[in-house]
Design a protein around this motif. Structure first.
Motif, PDB file in Angstrom:
ATOM      1  N   GLN A 201      61.404  50.427  35.753  1.00  0.00           N
ATOM      2  CA  GLN A 201      60.454  51.053  36.666  1.00  0.00           C
ATOM      3  C   GLN A 201      59.043  50.514  36.424  1.00  0.00           C
ATOM      4  O   GLN A 201      58.330  50.193  37.378  1.00  0.00           O
ATOM      5  CB  GLN A 201      60.454  52.571  36.496  1.00  0.00           C
ATOM      6  N   VAL A 202      58.668  50.394  35.177  1.00  0.00           N
ATOM      7  CA  VAL A 202      57.343  49.875  34.841  1.00  0.00           C
ATOM      8  C   VAL A 202      57.208  48.431  35.308  1.00  0.00           C
ATOM      9  O   VAL A 202      56.183  48.045  35.875  1.00  0.00           O
ATOM     10  CB  VAL A 202      57.068  49.997  33.321  1.00  0.00           C
ATOM     11  N   VAL A 203      58.238  47.643  35.099  1.00  0.00           N
ATOM     12  CA  VAL A 203      58.207  46.238  35.543  1.00  0.00           C
ATOM     13  C   VAL A 203      58.030  46.172  37.057  1.00  0.00           C
ATOM     14  O   VAL A 203      57.206  45.395  37.563  1.00  0.00           O
ATOM     15  CB  VAL A 203      59.491  45.495  35.100  1.00  0.00           C
ATOM     16  N   LEU A 204      58.778  46.981  37.790  1.00  0.00           N
ATOM     17  CA  LEU A 204      58.658  46.981  39.254  1.00  0.00           C
ATOM     18  C   LEU A 204      57.278  47.450  39.703  1.00  0.00           C
ATOM     19  O   LEU A 204      56.706  46.890  40.646  1.00  0.00           O
ATOM     20  CB  LEU A 204      59.743  47.849  39.881  1.00  0.00           C
ATOM     21  N   TYR A 205      56.729  48.461  39.043  1.00  0.00           N
ATOM     22  CA  TYR A 205      55.381  48.921  39.389  1.00  0.00           C
ATOM     23  C   TYR A 205      54.332  47.843  39.123  1.00  0.00           C
ATOM     24  O   TYR A 205      53.412  47.659  39.925  1.00  0.00           O
ATOM     25  CB  TYR A 205      55.011  50.180  38.609  1.00  0.00           C
ATOM     26  N   VAL A 206      54.457  47.131  38.031  1.00  0.00           N
ATOM     27  CA  VAL A 206      53.487  46.064  37.709  1.00  0.00           C
ATOM     28  C   VAL A 206      53.573  44.937  38.734  1.00  0.00           C
ATOM     29  O   VAL A 206      52.550  44.462  39.239  1.00  0.00           O
ATOM     30  CB  VAL A 206      53.699  45.540  36.269  1.00  0.00           C
ATOM     31  N   VAL A 207      54.783  44.516  39.058  1.00  0.00           N
ATOM     32  CA  VAL A 207      54.956  43.455  40.058  1.00  0.00           C
ATOM     33  C   VAL A 207      54.432  43.923  41.412  1.00  0.00           C
ATOM     34  O   VAL A 207      53.751  43.171  42.128  1.00  0.00           O
ATOM     35  CB  VAL A 207      56.433  43.005  40.143  1.00  0.00           C
ATOM     36  N   ALA A 208      54.717  45.167  41.780  1.00  0.00           N
ATOM     37  CA  ALA A 208      54.227  45.709  43.047  1.00  0.00           C
ATOM     38  C   ALA A 208      52.702  45.749  43.072  1.00  0.00           C
ATOM     39  O   ALA A 208      52.081  45.421  44.089  1.00  0.00           O
ATOM     40  CB  ALA A 208      54.799  47.106  43.279  1.00  0.00           C
ATOM     41  N   ALA A 209      52.095  46.114  41.958  1.00  0.00           N
ATOM     42  CA  ALA A 209      50.629  46.160  41.896  1.00  0.00           C
ATOM     43  C   ALA A 209      50.021  44.766  42.035  1.00  0.00           C
ATOM     44  O   ALA A 209      49.027  44.584  42.751  1.00  0.00           O
ATOM     45  CB  ALA A 209      50.186  46.797  40.583  1.00  0.00           C
ATOM     46  N   ILE A 210      50.615  43.799  41.374  1.00  0.00           N
ATOM     47  CA  ILE A 210      50.122  42.420  41.483  1.00  0.00           C
ATOM     48  C   ILE A 210      50.234  41.920  42.917  1.00  0.00           C
ATOM     49  O   ILE A 210      49.301  41.329  43.464  1.00  0.00           O
ATOM     50  CB  ILE A 210      50.879  41.488  40.508  1.00  0.00           C
ATOM     51  N   LEU A 211      51.375  42.173  43.546  1.00  0.00           N
ATOM     52  CA  LEU A 211      51.558  41.752  44.929  1.00  0.00           C
ATOM     53  C   LEU A 211      50.568  42.456  45.861  1.00  0.00           C
ATOM     54  O   LEU A 211      50.014  41.841  46.776  1.00  0.00           O
ATOM     55  CB  LEU A 211      52.994  42.029  45.383  1.00  0.00           C
ATOM     56  N   ALA A 212      50.333  43.734  45.628  1.00  0.00           N
ATOM     57  CA  ALA A 212      49.409  44.485  46.484  1.00  0.00           C
ATOM     58  C   ALA A 212      47.981  43.964  46.344  1.00  0.00           C
ATOM     59  O   ALA A 212      47.279  43.779  47.347  1.00  0.00           O
ATOM     60  CB  ALA A 212      49.471  45.971  46.129  1.00  0.00           C
ATOM     61  N   VAL A 213      47.559  43.708  45.119  1.00  0.00           N
ATOM     62  CA  VAL A 213      46.189  43.213  44.901  1.00  0.00           C
ATOM     63  C   VAL A 213      46.007  41.839  45.523  1.00  0.00           C
ATOM     64  O   VAL A 213      45.005  41.586  46.203  1.00  0.00           O
ATOM     65  CB  VAL A 213      45.847  43.202  43.395  1.00  0.00           C
ATOM     66  N   THR A 214      46.970  40.954  45.321  1.00  0.00           N
ATOM     67  CA  THR A 214      46.827  39.614  45.902  1.00  0.00           C
ATOM     68  C   THR A 214      46.898  39.667  47.427  1.00  0.00           C
ATOM     69  O   THR A 214      46.254  38.858  48.094  1.00  0.00           O
ATOM     70  CB  THR A 214      47.889  38.635  45.356  1.00  0.00           C
ATOM     71  N   ALA A 215      47.645  40.613  47.976  1.00  0.00           N
ATOM     72  CA  ALA A 215      47.698  40.751  49.438  1.00  0.00           C
ATOM     73  C   ALA A 215      46.363  41.239  49.994  1.00  0.00           C
ATOM     74  O   ALA A 215      45.889  40.749  51.018  1.00  0.00           O
ATOM     75  CB  ALA A 215      48.809  41.719  49.837  1.00  0.00           C
ATOM     76  N   VAL A 216      45.733  42.176  49.320  1.00  0.00           N
ATOM     77  CA  VAL A 216      44.452  42.708  49.782  1.00  0.00           C
ATOM     78  C   VAL A 216      43.336  41.678  49.632  1.00  0.00           C
ATOM     79  O   VAL A 216      42.533  41.484  50.545  1.00  0.00           O
ATOM     80  CB  VAL A 216      44.099  44.006  49.019  1.00  0.00           C
ATOM     81  N   VAL A 217      43.308  40.998  48.498  1.00  0.00           N
ATOM     82  CA  VAL A 217      42.238  40.044  48.218  1.00  0.00           C
ATOM     83  C   VAL A 217      42.437  38.734  48.972  1.00  0.00           C
ATOM     84  O   VAL A 217      41.473  38.088  49.368  1.00  0.00           O
ATOM     85  CB  VAL A 217      42.149  39.793  46.691  1.00  0.00           C
ATOM     86  N   GLY A 218      43.696  38.330  49.156  1.00  0.00           N
ATOM     87  CA  GLY A 218      43.980  37.075  49.849  1.00  0.00           C
ATOM     88  C   GLY A 218      43.955  35.865  48.943  1.00  0.00           C
ATOM     89  O   GLY A 218      43.951  34.726  49.415  1.00  0.00           O
ATOM     90  N   PHE A 219      43.911  36.099  47.654  1.00  0.00           N
ATOM     91  CA  PHE A 219      43.848  35.011  46.689  1.00  0.00           C
ATOM     92  C   PHE A 219      44.964  35.174  45.674  1.00  0.00           C
ATOM     93  O   PHE A 219      45.142  36.240  45.094  1.00  0.00           O
ATOM     94  CB  PHE A 219      42.499  35.015  45.961  1.00  0.00           C
ATOM     95  N   CYS A 220      45.716  34.092  45.438  1.00  0.00           N
ATOM     96  CA  CYS A 220      46.792  34.106  44.458  1.00  0.00           C
ATOM     97  C   CYS A 220      46.448  33.102  43.355  1.00  0.00           C
ATOM     98  O   CYS A 220      46.351  31.896  43.609  1.00  0.00           O
ATOM     99  CB  CYS A 220      48.117  33.725  45.111  1.00  0.00           C
ATOM    100  N   PRO A 221      46.260  33.583  42.117  1.00  0.00           N
ATOM    101  CA  PRO A 221      45.928  32.674  41.022  1.00  0.00           C
ATOM    102  C   PRO A 221      47.010  31.631  40.753  1.00  0.00           C
ATOM    103  O   PRO A 221      46.707  30.508  40.370  1.00  0.00           O
ATOM    104  CB  PRO A 221      45.773  33.601  39.813  1.00  0.00           C
ATOM    105  N   LEU A 222      48.264  31.995  40.975  1.00  0.00           N
ATOM    106  CA  LEU A 222      49.348  31.039  40.763  1.00  0.00           C
ATOM    107  C   LEU A 222      49.256  29.898  41.777  1.00  0.00           C
ATOM    108  O   LEU A 222      49.484  28.736  41.421  1.00  0.00           O
ATOM    109  CB  LEU A 222      50.702  31.736  40.870  1.00  0.00           C
TER     110      LEU A 222
END
Length: 65
Positions: free
Chosen positions: A34-55
């Motif tokens: 659950q924690v892993v899924l929440y972390v991945v979801a948070a990363i995806l949400a932040v990059t979607a809002v900002v429009g920038f992907c560090p990778l």
């Protein structure tokens, strides 16, 4: 930080973030997963809002035209 994600890329990331957070919240998975899924979801949400992907920046890729 210049945006390097297209509108479609951002939309897919946003939808995937919601789906992963929903799976984490409503499934019977172990707490660690659950924690892993929440972390991945948070990363995806932040990059979607900002429009920038560090990778993308690391590998010199942009889905934006």
């Amino acid at each position: 930080m210049r945006p390097n994600e297209s509108t479609a890329d951002r939309s897919i990331r946003g939808i995937l973030a919601v789906v992963l957070a929903g799976i984490a919240a409503f499934s019977g998975l172990a707490t660690v997963w659950q924690v892993v899924l929440y972390v991945v979801a948070a990363i995806l949400a932040v990059t979607a809002v900002v429009g920038f992907c560090p990778l993308y920046k690391l590998v010199n890729f942009s889905s934006r035209k």
